[in-house]
Each structure stands twice: as C-alpha cells, then as structure tokens.
Write a protein that holds these residues in place. Structure first.
Motif, mmCIF file in Angstrom:
data_model
loop_
_atom_site.group_PDB
_atom_site.id
_atom_site.type_symbol
_atom_site.label_atom_id
_atom_site.label_comp_id
_atom_site.label_asym_id
_atom_site.label_seq_id
_atom_site.Cartn_x
_atom_site.Cartn_y
_atom_site.Cartn_z
ATOM 1 N N GLU A 108 10.041 -3.348 -4.111
ATOM 2 C CA GLU A 108 9.467 -4.503 -3.433
ATOM 3 C C GLU A 108 9.238 -4.190 -1.965
ATOM 4 O OE1 GLU A 108 10.316 -9.252 -3.736
ATOM 5 O OE2 GLU A 108 11.856 -7.926 -2.977
ATOM 6 N N THR A 109 8.357 -4.976 -1.336
ATOM 7 C CA THR A 109 8.170 -4.796 0.095
ATOM 8 C C THR A 109 9.194 -5.652 0.833
ATOM 9 O OG1 THR A 109 6.552 -6.573 0.087
ATOM 10 C CG2 THR A 109 5.690 -4.352 -0.076
ATOM 11 N N GLY B 54 0.802 -1.221 0.000
ATOM 12 C CA GLY B 54 0.000 0.000 0.000
ATOM 13 C C GLY B 54 0.835 1.271 0.000
ATOM 14 N N SER B 55 2.054 1.197 0.556
ATOM 15 C CA SER B 55 2.890 2.399 0.496
ATOM 16 C C SER B 55 3.842 2.347 -0.697
ATOM 17 C CB SER B 55 3.646 2.624 1.808
ATOM 18 O OG SER B 55 4.206 1.441 2.290
ATOM 19 N N LEU B 56 4.160 1.135 -1.131
ATOM 20 C CA LEU B 56 5.103 1.003 -2.255
ATOM 21 C C LEU B 56 4.529 1.623 -3.536
ATOM 22 C CD1 LEU B 56 7.863 -0.237 -2.920
ATOM 23 C CD2 LEU B 56 6.689 -2.282 -3.655
ATOM 24 N N PRO C 202 2.150 4.041 -4.169
ATOM 25 C CA PRO C 202 2.206 5.505 -4.319
ATOM 26 C C PRO C 202 3.628 6.049 -4.413
ATOM 27 C CG PRO C 202 1.340 4.884 -2.165
ATOM 28 C CD PRO C 202 1.420 3.641 -2.974
ATOM 29 N N ILE C 203 4.578 5.395 -3.727
ATOM 30 C CA ILE C 203 5.970 5.868 -3.796
ATOM 31 C C ILE C 203 6.497 5.745 -5.226
ATOM 32 C CG2 ILE C 203 8.346 5.332 -3.096
ATOM 33 C CD1 ILE C 203 7.261 4.596 -0.333
ATOM 34 N N VAL C 204 6.256 4.562 -5.810
ATOM 35 C CA VAL C 204 6.741 4.343 -7.171
ATOM 36 C C VAL C 204 6.098 5.344 -8.138
ATOM 37 C CG1 VAL C 204 6.704 2.687 -9.086
ATOM 38 C CG2 VAL C 204 7.369 1.940 -6.804
ATOM 39 N N THR C 205 4.789 5.572 -7.959
ATOM 40 C CA THR C 205 4.106 6.526 -8.825
ATOM 41 C C THR C 205 4.727 7.913 -8.682
ATOM 42 O OG1 THR C 205 2.131 5.279 -8.308
ATOM 43 C CG2 THR C 205 1.802 7.350 -9.466
#
Ligand code: GDP
Length: 589
Positions: free
Chosen positions: A427-428, A402-404, A406-409
């Motif tokens: 990756e998580t 869930g945080s990965l 938006p970060i990548v975007t």
C-alpha cells in the motif's frame, strides 16, 4: 492444436495482452465485440479471458493459485494444529466461528447487532442484554458463532498470541464507499491467517450504493465475486434495514461446508480466551471459546498464565450451563488471574499440574522477553535451513502507486526460487502501527520505499522485534531481498563499544602531531580500533585510533582508570573536555 495458456481467476487487460503478445487495443476491440467494455487497466475474470484468448487460438487453463499451493505446502489454519493429535475417526463437524472485519463506519457493529436481533432475539423475551464477546445464532437447524469484537486489531491480537478465534472472515464493505484502506488491511490480515473470506456488501439501501463498482474493486484485489465467475461469495445486505441477513447466514454455512471445520467433542479440551476482566464482586470473568473437547463446570483450566477450577459456566445469554462443546462461547468464573484475549486455554487433571504449567510459562515468558526472537532479513536463510521458515512474508509500503506497482512486480519475480515470497500487504503511505501489528502477527518484514515510519510504529517494531527497512532506491531493496532469499545477505554491521575516555590535556608531539592526554573512564581503548570524538553532543572526529601510549611506551590497550596519550590519524583539533568512544565494527549475529 491450440496452445495452452495459464490464466488466473482475474487478469488485467494489459497483462493479458502481454501474455498472448497482442496489442491491448486489439484485445479491447475483441472484448467489445463480445459485449464486454473494459479499459486497459481493468480486469476480466477467467471465463471472459478464456473466450477472448480462444479467438486468438489459445486454450485457457486455470492457473494453480497461490493459496492452493500454500495448502499443499502444509500451511494450515491454527485450529487444525490444535486438533492435530485427535483420532480422525472421532472428528465431527462443529459450528463455524465468524469474525467481521472491514473499514471503519462500513457497518461492522450494525451488522453484528442486526444478526443478533433478528436471529437470536426471536422468541427471547427482551433479547440479550449481556455481551460476552461472542454469540451464537441458529440457521437451518445449524449454529453459527459470531465473535462480537469487530475489527482487525482484535483479530490480529489473537494471531499474535498464536491463537485463531475465527474460521471465517466476513468482510464488510459499504456499497456507497467501496474498498478503503482498512478494507485492504483486513484482506491482508485474513489472507495472512489463511482464513476463508466472504463479503457482506452493506448499505445496499442507500441511493448512492454502487455494488458493481465494489465488485470491480474486489476483483482487482483477487476477490473475484462468485457471480462474476470467481470464488468469493458477495452478499448484498443492509444492516440498517435488516435486509439480506438470511442470505448472509446461508452463505456462511456454504463457506463452512467447503472448509470442513471439525473437532472431537470427546477429545482434549482446548480453546481460546476471547476476553477477560476483573469484576469487583465476582472475581475474574472470562469468555472462552471452546475449540475442541467439551468444557464442564468443575474443570481445572489453565489459560496463559492464569489457572483455576471453573466455578460457574454460562452461555452467551447468561444462562447457567453444565457443559459446552466445540465452537461454544461461554462465560466462566474461577480463574486466579486475568488472562489475555488470544491466550490458549486447556483443561488439566489437577491444580498441581496447573500450577506447574503456569510457573513454567512464566519462566519461558521471562527468557523470551530477554531474547526476543527477531524475524530479520539477515536471519531468513538460517531460519529456512533450520526448517523454521519456508517463505519470506513481506509488507510493502511506498510513497506513490506509481512506485508501488513496479516494486511488487519485481518482488514477485524474486519469489519464484526455492524460498517463496509472500506479499501480505502492499500500500502507499507511511509505515504505521497497523503495519507493524500485521508484521508481528505474521512474522513478516516491512520494507518501505521513499516513506517514513511513524514514531509509534518504530517503537512498536522495536518492542515486537519487527524488521523494518527503508529504501530510497528500488534496486537496493530488491537486491537486498534477492540476496536474503539466496542466503547471501551480509550480516548487519554493528558497532561494539570497547570503552570511553575523557580528554584532560592536549600535547604537541612532533612525531604524531597533536596528542590527547586522556583518562579511560569505561572499558578500554585499543590501538587499531575506531574512535569517535565528541564535543558536547557534536561528533568532531570519526576514524582510526592510530597511536596509543602509556607513559611514553606504546601500548596495545589501556584499561579503565589509567591515563594515556592518544593520537588520531590526520586530525589535530583536539580540546580538553572532549569525550572519546572507542569501538569495533563487527558483523551482527
Ligand atoms: P463500524 O464502524 O464498521 O462498526 O460501523 P457502524 O456499524 O458503527 O456503522 C456506521 C454508520 O453506518 C452508522 O451510522 C450506521 O447507522 C450506518 N449504517 C450501518 N449499516 C447501514 C446500512 O445498511 N444502511 C445505512 N443506510 N446505514 C448503515
């Protein structure tokens, strides 16, 4: 006239809906009427997306994919750099060199064994008993070279040394297990090395094999299978039952044809050390992969910091040979020392020249280890301006999916400026050795959100000079990276220790409150600098060194061996035996 819209080779329904500003539900209904069942989070290939957007009056055109842009910006596979000096008219196609990557237990070793036993052993009495780290098979009158040490540790080790053994990566994915963490890592490694990839969908014989699920997972990772309209070849195989091996080999030849793997057999002899060991009776045994030119017995070879006149050359079957052309793996004897896997080797004119090269290399290695070049976010802009970097390679780790996402975007948005941003792997999970290895080999920076770095990984990052940054607030991360891309990141703040002192006595001085009578034990104390007071291992004060006196006189600085009185700003709890460290805050280089 219809509006043109750029679409990638695969797109998630939600993103597609957003792109054409329609409701995803509406889109899903349209897909259903076209016989395609998809949920909001699933992706469809270009052709399907094109039909659907067509119904809304858009004309779909293929987006220029990142990899193509990369090719245009001059990022070339390493082997092409090796032959850069060759006369173009002399270049001839050479056999592709293939390595097999994939998750543990998905069948890499079994597949290598299956290929070797079905293709090589035919006609060979007893098959091949010796393993030299590589072998060749023949298909349709053409050769294919396989590197026999599967797994991305070997692959990355080579890249970290500046070599590239493989021209093609075969990614093994077990049809009953699907894409797993090491599958993702393998994809990241192959992408980072810009080596073309194809997929061997293994264990197809198993009752619970689910090829469609695996294809779906691959499509989500931008490896859209060819039978879904994408460009990734996916070949179903069973290493155990030796099924599909022919198709796999034919597939490899097709991929090879599309990449034009060439060399000049009459050119400069150069290649990569695949493996090497010291044999008690035979001396140094090394497996070399010739990548350009033709290696001959009697040649004088320099490999890393080892050199020697080749006494004997044999092929992967152990048969003595006199010559070996491009893409041929050979076992050689005669080197003075054991080179490392991934070292580049070359043929030189004389032993004297070989010795000179080796001693120069040893010297460079020594200075390099003293001034290890770090790829840090702080240095990025300077490197770009010096022409040493064109883009920022990133490895992103986050605590949860869930945080990965938006970060990548967010990060991808930042990469649209002058300096590109290339996310090699997202990756998580905590930051581990594998991440550091990938970062080191790809000159990447690791950013982590709400994760830790394993102790080993930290140590390795330190050794390899990999910049590892941990954040707890997303915008801090994106802000740092944005600033770095724009050359605005403040250099790192570092502490420069000026000196140390021991508190011998404590005085009461009305003017300054309490004063510590100290003896400087190292360097110097300087007025106006920062100080930290230790009691044992505890820090009891941190702040400014406000007064410094030597025998009742104010002093600017006091050197080692001298005694002095030190006063601290608004701090009085000083005790004999406390240790004092005086330092300056500086901006890092
Ligand atoms: P690696 O870790 O990727 O090298 O995987 P291995 O080659 O060691 O295979 C792991 C396990 O999967 C072994 O027990 C193999 O026998 C089994 N295996 C490999 N390929 C197949 C296959 O095609 N079908 C089935 N049923 N089992 C396989």
């Amino acid at each position: 006239m219809s509006t043109k819209i750029e679409l990638p080779s695969s797109i998630v329904i939600r993103d597609l809906a957003q792109k054409i500003e329609k409701s995803p539900i509406d889109l899903i209904k349209k897909l259903m009427t076209n016989g395609v069942m998809a949920t909001i989070n699933q992706s469809v290939d270009f052709d399907t997306a094109a039909i659907v957007v067509g119904e809304y009056g858009f004309e779909a055109v293929a987006e220029v994919i990142e990899e193509e842009v990369k090719k245009e910006t001059g990022e070339v596979p390493l082997w092409r750099q090796m032959i850069a000096g060759e006369d173009g008219t002399q270049l001839k196609l050479r056999p592709p060199v293939v390595t097999i990557l994939g998750h543990v237990d998905h069948g890499k070793t079994s597949l290598l064994d299956a290929i070797r036993s079905t293709e090589v052993a035919a006609g060979e009495a007893g098959g091949i008993t010796q393993h030299i780290g590589a072998y060749q098979v023949e298909k349709k009158g053409r050769l294919i070279t396989f590197l026999d040490t599967p797994g991305h540790a070997a692959f990355t080790q080579m890249r970290a040394r500046g070599a590239q053994g493989a021209d093609i990566v075969v990614l093994v994915v077990a049809a009953d297990d699907g894409v797993m963490p090491q599958t993702r890592e393998a994809i990241a490694h192959a992408k980072a090395a810009r080596v073309p990839m194809m997929v061997a969908l293994n264990k197809i014989d198993k009752a619970n094999a689910n090829p469609d699920r695996v294809k779906q997972q691959l499509a989500e990772l931008e490896l859209v299978p060819d039978d879904w309209g994408g460009s990734t070849m996916v070949v179903p195989v069973s290493a155990k039952q030796k099924m599909g091996i022919d198709d796999l080999l034919e597939g490899i030849l097709l991929v090879a044809d599309s990449t034009e793997i060439k060399a000049n057999p009459a050119g400069k002899v150069i290649g990569t050390v695949i493996e090497a060991e010291l044999d008690k009776s035979k001396g140094v045994l090394a497996t070399l992969l010739v990548q350009n030119g033709t290696l001959e017995s009697g040649d004088i070879v320099v490999a890393g910091t080892a050199y020697g006149k080749l006494r004997a050359i044999s092929d992967f079957k152990g048969k003595p040979i006199k010559k070996a052309g491009p893409s041929t793996p050979v076992a050689v004897m005669g080197l003075s020392d054991v080179p490392s896997a991934g070292d580049i080797f070359e043929v030189v004119q004389s032993e004297k020249e070989a010795r000179a090269i080796v001693s120069e290399r040893a010297q460079t290695a020594k200075t390099l280890s003293q001034t290890k070049k770090k790829v840090s976010l702080e240095d990025l802009f300077a490197n770009v301006q010096a022409g040493e970097a064109k883009e920022l390679n990133l490895i992103v780790k986050a605590d949860v999916q869930g945080s990965l996402e938006p970060i990548v975007t967010e990060l991808n948005k930042l990469g649209e400026g002058e300096i590109g941003l290339h996310i090699l792997h997202a990756e998580t999970g905590n930051i581990g050795n594998n991440d550091v290895m990938l970062a080191s080999a790809s000159k990447a920076i690791i950013v982590g959100f709400n994760v830790q770095a394993d102790v080993d990984a930290r140590r390795m990052a330190e050794k390899e000079g990999v910049d590892l940054r941990l954040y707890e607030i997303i915008y801090r991360m994106t802000e740092d990276i944005e600033k770095a891309l724009k050359g605005m990141l403040e250099p790192e703040i570092v502490e420069k220790v000026l000196g140390k002192a021991t508190v011998l006595k404590v005085f009461e001085a009305s003017k300054f409150g309490r004063v510590a009578g100290c003896k400087v034990t190292e360097g110097e104390l300087r007025r106006g600098a920062k100080v930290r007071l230790y009691r044992g291992t505890d820090i009891v004060y941190e702040g400014d060194l406000s007064s410094l006196r030597h025998e009742k006189e104010d002093a600017k600085e006091i050197r080692t061996g001298f005694e002095c009185g030190v006063g601290f700003k608004s701090f009085n709890d000083i005790q004999p035996g406390d240790q004092l460290v005086c330092y300056l805050i500086e901006k890092g280089a």
